[in-house]
Design a protein around this motif. Structure first.
Motif, PDB file in Angstrom:
ATOM      1  N   TYR A   1       0.880  -1.344  -0.235  1.00 48.28           N
ATOM      2  CA  TYR A   1       0.091   0.638  -0.210  1.00 48.28           C
ATOM      3  C   TYR A   1       1.137   1.458   0.250  1.00 48.28           C
ATOM      4  O   TYR A   1       1.084   2.167  -1.457  1.00 48.28           O
ATOM      5  CB  TYR A   1      -0.961   0.143   0.718  1.00 48.28           C
ATOM      6  CG  TYR A   1      -2.046  -1.286   0.768  1.00 48.28           C
ATOM      7  CD1 TYR A   1      -1.835  -1.797   0.035  1.00 48.28           C
ATOM      8  CD2 TYR A   1      -3.583  -0.601   1.912  1.00 48.28           C
ATOM      9  CE1 TYR A   1      -2.955  -2.805   0.124  1.00 48.28           C
ATOM     10  CE2 TYR A   1      -4.481  -1.806   1.689  1.00 48.28           C
ATOM     11  CZ  TYR A   1      -4.534  -2.846   0.983  1.00 48.28           C
ATOM     12  OH  TYR A   1      -6.002  -3.212   1.147  1.00 48.28           O
ATOM     13  N   ALA A   2       1.981   1.417   0.460  1.00 44.93           N
ATOM     14  CA  ALA A   2       2.682   2.612   1.085  1.00 44.93           C
ATOM     15  C   ALA A   2       3.444   2.984  -0.585  1.00 44.93           C
ATOM     16  O   ALA A   2       3.099   4.041  -1.028  1.00 44.93           O
ATOM     17  CB  ALA A   2       4.438   2.193   1.950  1.00 44.93           C
ATOM     18  N   ASP A   3       3.008   2.045  -1.509  1.00 44.14           N
ATOM     19  CA  ASP A   3       4.044   2.188  -3.018  1.00 44.14           C
ATOM     20  C   ASP A   3       2.582   1.914  -3.979  1.00 44.14           C
ATOM     21  O   ASP A   3       3.701   1.636  -5.021  1.00 44.14           O
ATOM     22  CB  ASP A   3       5.235   1.121  -2.967  1.00 44.14           C
ATOM     23  CG  ASP A   3       6.635   0.764  -1.747  1.00 44.14           C
ATOM     24  OD1 ASP A   3       6.840   2.507  -1.908  1.00 44.14           O
ATOM     25  OD2 ASP A   3       6.610   0.465  -1.752  1.00 44.14           O
ATOM     26  N   ILE A   4       1.568   2.639  -3.517  1.00 40.74           N
ATOM     27  CA  ILE A   4       0.323   1.687  -4.247  1.00 40.74           C
ATOM     28  C   ILE A   4       0.988   2.537  -5.682  1.00 40.74           C
ATOM     29  O   ILE A   4       1.158   1.961  -6.948  1.00 40.74           O
ATOM     30  CB  ILE A   4      -0.356   1.993  -3.861  1.00 40.74           C
ATOM     31  CG1 ILE A   4      -1.714   1.292  -4.683  1.00 40.74           C
ATOM     32  CG2 ILE A   4      -0.477   3.574  -3.585  1.00 40.74           C
ATOM     33  CD1 ILE A   4      -1.269   0.043  -5.042  1.00 40.74           C
ATOM     34  N   SER A   5       1.624   3.447  -5.771  1.00 37.93           N
ATOM     35  CA  SER A   5       1.200   4.504  -7.652  1.00 37.93           C
ATOM     36  C   SER A   5       2.502   3.049  -7.934  1.00 37.93           C
ATOM     37  O   SER A   5       2.336   3.291  -8.985  1.00 37.93           O
ATOM     38  CB  SER A   5       1.603   5.713  -6.680  1.00 37.93           C
ATOM     39  OG  SER A   5       2.000   6.811  -8.375  1.00 37.93           O
ATOM     40  N   ASP A   6       3.854   3.147  -7.492  1.00 41.31           N
ATOM     41  CA  ASP A   6       4.694   2.379  -8.477  1.00 41.31           C
ATOM     42  C   ASP A   6       4.034   1.395  -9.017  1.00 41.31           C
ATOM     43  O   ASP A   6       4.530   0.815  -9.750  1.00 41.31           O
ATOM     44  CB  ASP A   6       5.950   2.468  -7.599  1.00 41.31           C
ATOM     45  CG  ASP A   6       6.276   3.701  -7.304  1.00 41.31           C
ATOM     46  OD1 ASP A   6       5.986   4.827  -8.233  1.00 41.31           O
ATOM     47  OD2 ASP A   6       7.445   4.123  -5.842  1.00 41.31           O
ATOM     48  N   ARG A   7       2.781   0.347  -7.711  1.00 39.65           N
ATOM     49  CA  ARG A   7       2.641  -0.462  -7.867  1.00 39.65           C
ATOM     50  C   ARG A   7       1.868  -1.025  -9.096  1.00 39.65           C
ATOM     51  O   ARG A   7       1.776  -1.549 -10.292  1.00 39.65           O
ATOM     52  CB  ARG A   7       2.120  -1.282  -6.899  1.00 39.65           C
ATOM     53  CG  ARG A   7       3.229  -1.188  -5.763  1.00 39.65           C
ATOM     54  CD  ARG A   7       3.907  -2.966  -6.005  1.00 39.65           C
ATOM     55  NE  ARG A   7       4.887  -2.509  -4.584  1.00 39.65           N
ATOM     56  CZ  ARG A   7       6.078  -2.544  -4.297  1.00 39.65           C
ATOM     57  NH1 ARG A   7       6.383  -2.008  -5.546  1.00 39.65           N
ATOM     58  NH2 ARG A   7       6.313  -2.658  -3.205  1.00 39.65           N
ATOM     59  N   LEU A   8       0.849   0.499  -9.184  1.00 38.10           N
ATOM     60  CA  LEU A   8       0.416   0.697 -10.640  1.00 38.10           C
ATOM     61  C   LEU A   8       0.792   0.899 -11.769  1.00 38.10           C
ATOM     62  O   LEU A   8       0.343  -0.076 -12.865  1.00 38.10           O
ATOM     63  CB  LEU A   8      -0.655   1.265 -10.139  1.00 38.10           C
ATOM     64  CG  LEU A   8      -1.825   1.351  -8.709  1.00 38.10           C
ATOM     65  CD1 LEU A   8      -3.263   1.765  -8.896  1.00 38.10           C
ATOM     66  CD2 LEU A   8      -2.211  -0.378  -8.982  1.00 38.10           C
ATOM     67  N   GLN A   9       1.211   1.764 -11.713  1.00 38.23           N
ATOM     68  CA  GLN A   9       2.512   2.132 -12.680  1.00 38.23           C
ATOM     69  C   GLN A   9       2.937   1.274 -12.898  1.00 38.23           C
ATOM     70  O   GLN A   9       2.811   0.896 -14.461  1.00 38.23           O
ATOM     71  CB  GLN A   9       3.671   3.442 -12.615  1.00 38.23           C
ATOM     72  CG  GLN A   9       4.058   3.927 -13.256  1.00 38.23           C
ATOM     73  CD  GLN A   9       3.142   4.790 -14.506  1.00 38.23           C
ATOM     74  OE1 GLN A   9       2.171   5.772 -14.265  1.00 38.23           O
ATOM     75  NE2 GLN A   9       2.540   4.238 -15.904  1.00 38.23           N
ATOM     76  N   THR A  10       3.806  -0.032 -12.930  1.00 42.91           N
ATOM     77  CA  THR A  10       4.494  -0.701 -13.114  1.00 42.91           C
ATOM     78  C   THR A  10       3.888  -1.854 -13.749  1.00 42.91           C
ATOM     79  O   THR A  10       3.836  -2.339 -14.877  1.00 42.91           O
ATOM     80  CB  THR A  10       5.468  -2.084 -12.471  1.00 42.91           C
ATOM     81  OG1 THR A  10       6.241  -1.215 -11.555  1.00 42.91           O
ATOM     82  CG2 THR A  10       6.123  -2.889 -12.444  1.00 42.91           C
TER      83      THR A  10
END
Length: 491
Positions: free
Chosen positions: A109-118
């Protein structure tokens, strides 16, 4: 200028999941994502799943498949699973449901933006391996607060948790949260996890041990919500009666509630998820006598036959539960009480079922949820040998459900003639005007149907007289000529 990335959050399950979704929304918006309501208008559809019981898990899978069907027919390029089901099953869910382009656990969750972009770029983020989250925190509650800073606790986020250089869109003092609707009601997390070991429940294994939020965080988030126009706050966690035990004060809720009730703009505070065995006189007093605190008791009884409760690893019996309700109503006669019950539990006898029916008949509950027992993997009850045949479970479920429906309708009829204070939630021209009284929580406990919507506005608490019923729902006539009302007047 590149087109802005869009994301839609689809939330299933309980109010705790709704809070988690709004935290994810806050993180994503802060990192430049545009939030949209409809999945078909989003580059990425994020489905916040529920993993509690089979029916909820099926709904979560259906939602993921429905979102997947949008791919190739509109804007949607990826579907991602988050939430309890994703956390509980991880790689297993990813293998069983290849339609999901990603299965992310709480640690993501803390890195949700990077996860979705990947994922949006066609990359692969490895699905997490599930683990017993109870083992991530010390056994001793007193040692958990510092350790909790290193463990993912959805719904506990603060602006300081954002990546360096990223600030909350709503301003530096706002919580790490973005509202996803304009409702005058919002939930606030008091805590996460649970230390109880009920034999039928798997939640502690994937939500972890109990850890409280600090009162200052709860108060600041509530102030922010009030600034957004929220009139009713519902405090949620797996067990609100345990709030504060890891902060050194098991009675901290009794101190916090009056402070919440005094926040400008907040007109009603409701506490959910209370354990009967942990109810204490001081908490009952605060809930029944504090202005702007709803005299509302969401008590997790589950059953009332002693042998069944012991097999569930729970405490109490019919007479003790009825005494608790008598104590509550002696202090607040109009108090609302709701509960859920499991029938067909392994070893449940006809005498046990009759004992439960005795309790239900005497309890005068405003809302009753009844569920048939089913095995949950990883729970103690799943290993029990004295299981009942499914047709017996089904028959008992139907029998007790019929009784519950009759009893809540009778309880609603007892309220005819009462004066209630109703938060107006809708002025739909087709469905009429409706809202909820102090004894009714959102989505679970019925509602109040107004005889007329004239003079009403959404978000206002109005005085009304109950003039009829429709099952569990009340029909009420607004008394708009009265002085401004308060929850104190409802006691």
């Amino acid at each position: 200028m590149p087109e802005r990335r869009t994301v839609a959050l689809v939330t299933l399950g309980c109010a705790r999941n709704e809070v988690d979704s709004e935290e994810l929304a806050g993180r994503l918006e802060a990192d430049g994502w545009q939030l949209v309501e409809d999945a078909e208008e989003a580059d990425v559809a994020v489905v916040n799943t529920c993993g509690f019981v089979e029916a909820a898990k099926k709904d979560s899978v259906d939602a993921l498949l429905e979102a997947n069907d949008l791919k190739g027919h509109g804007r949607t390029q990826a579907v991602v699973a988050v939430g309890c089901m994703a956390e509980r099953y991880g790689k297993e869910l990813a293998e069983a449901l290849p339609e999901a382009d990603g299965v992310l656990g709480f640690d993501d969750y803390a890195d949700i933006s990077d996860r979705l972009q990947t994922i949006l770029n066609g990359g692969i983020h490895a699905s997490h391996t599930p683990r017993d989250r109870r083992k991530l925190l010390p056994i001793s509650p007193a040692e958990r607060q510092s350790a909790g800073e290193e463990v993912a606790l959805p719904g506990h986020g603060a602006p300081s948790d954002l990546p360096e250089g990223v600030a909350p869109v709503s301003g530096p003092r706002a919580p790490l949260r973005r509202r996803l609707d304009g409702s005058p009601v919002a939930s606030v997390k008091l805590a996460s996890g649970c230390d109880r070991r009920c034999s039928f429940c798997a939640i502690p294994s994937f939500r972890g041990s109990f850890i409280s939020r600090r009162p200052s965080d709860v108060l600041n988030e509530t102030r922010w919500l009030a600034e957004q126009g929220v009139k009713e706050i519902m405090l949620v966690s797996e067990n609100n009666t345990s709030y504060g035990k890891d902060l050194g004060d098991i009675r901290l809720l009794e101190t916090l509630l009056p402070e919440l009730a005094e926040i400008d703009g907040v007109e009603r505070v409701r506490v959910s998820y209370l354990q009967p065995a942990e109810m204490r006189p001081g908490l009952i007093d605060v809930l029944t006598s504090t202005p702007n605190i709803a005299p509302y008791f969401d008590l997790s009884f589950q059953h009332s036959a002693p042998d069944v409760l012991r097999a569930m690893r729970r405490f109490g019996d019919t007479d003790r539960f009825l005494e608790l309700l008598d104590t509550i109503r002696s202090k607040a006669p109009q108090a609302g009480v709701r509960s859920n019950f499991i029938v067909g539990f392994p070893g449940e006898t006809e005498a046990d079922l009759a004992e439960l029916e005795r309790f239900l008949t005497g309890a005068r509950l405003d809302a009753i949820g009844v569920f048939g027992y089913s095995d949950e993997e990883g729970t103690e009850a799943a290993t029990y040998e004295n299981k009942l045949d499914q047709d017996v479970v089904d028959e008992r479920l139907a029998r007790v459900s019929r009784l519950a429906e009759e009893l809540v309708a009778q309880r609603a009829e007892e309220r005819v003639g009462e004066t209630v204070y109703v938060l107006v939630e809708s002025l739909d021209g087709d469905e009429g005007a409706y809202g909820r009284a102090a004894h009714q929580a959102p989505e679970t406990d019925g509602q109040v149907l107004f005889t007329s919507g004239e003079g009403l506005t959404v978000g206002r608490i109005v005085e009304a007289k109950v003039v009829g019923t429709e099952g569990v729902d009340l029909v009420a006539e607004p008394l708009l000529g009265s002085l401004p009302c308060t929850e104190e007047a409802a006691r």
